[in-house]
Design an enzyme around this catalytic site. Structure first.
Site, mmCIF file in Angstrom:
data_model
loop_
_atom_site.group_PDB
_atom_site.id
_atom_site.type_symbol
_atom_site.label_atom_id
_atom_site.label_comp_id
_atom_site.label_asym_id
_atom_site.label_seq_id
_atom_site.Cartn_x
_atom_site.Cartn_y
_atom_site.Cartn_z
ATOM 1 N N TYR A 22 1.250 -24.952 -15.604
ATOM 2 C CA TYR A 22 0.217 -23.934 -15.391
ATOM 3 C C TYR A 22 0.755 -22.506 -15.312
ATOM 4 C CZ TYR A 22 -2.622 -28.046 -14.409
ATOM 5 O OH TYR A 22 -3.278 -29.238 -14.520
ATOM 6 N N HIS A 99 -9.114 -23.321 -19.955
ATOM 7 C CA HIS A 99 -8.052 -24.106 -19.330
ATOM 8 C C HIS A 99 -6.723 -23.422 -19.602
ATOM 9 C CE1 HIS A 99 -10.852 -27.341 -18.642
ATOM 10 N NE2 HIS A 99 -11.275 -27.170 -19.871
#
Ligand code: DQA
Length: 144
Positions: A22, A99
């Protein structure tokens, strides 16, 4: 014109949560960048994160009274929540699904999104830049 930047579960841990997946930016870093980008493009960006499905649904319902659109990372609920999908289709304003990671390059259960069919568009895999691309696209669609 105002836009809601909405983050789902576990995204409050960005920066320390699996940085190899991430990235190292915190949620606060991302929010600040998107607020600044919005200001540059003439739009006020309001940010909200919740780990709770009901709170996210409430935020979407509320957004229809003040926001021109929503940039939404539903986190893990992407793959499971009929209720969030229904909330997106219930509100008339455009929602962009974003995302950080490329969900299609990950586990099979992440390949399915219950959100995509009711969202105006989707950005996945560009790290924090997914938010930037989503925000720019939304502003373009709205015609701000
Ligand atoms: C995510 C992808 C989801 O599969 C995961 O559950 C998340 C984050 C992303 O931004 O890459 O929490 O939405």
């Amino acid at each position: 014109m105002k836009i809601l930047l909405l983050h789902g579960p576990n995204l409050n841990l960005l920066g320390t949560r699996e940085p190899e997946v991430y990235g190292s930016m915190t949620l606060d870093d991302i929010n600040k960048k998107m607020i600044a980008l919005g200001a540059e493009l003439g739009v006020e960006v309001k940010c909200l994160q919740s780990n709770h499905e009901g709170a996210l649904i409430d935020a979407l319902h509320d957004a229809r009274t003040w926001a021109a659109g929503v940039v939404f990372n539903p986190g893990g609920y992407t793959h499971t929540s009929v209720a969030l999908r229904d909330a997106i289709s219930a509100i008339v304003i455009p929602v962009i699904e974003v995302h950080l990671s490329n969900v299609y390059a990950r586990e099979e259960f992440r390949h399915k999104s219950l959100m995509s069919a009711v969202c105006k568009g989707k950005v996945t895999g560009f790290g924090w830049r997914s938010y930037e691309l989503g925000l720019r696209g939304l502003i373009d669609i709205i015609g701000a």
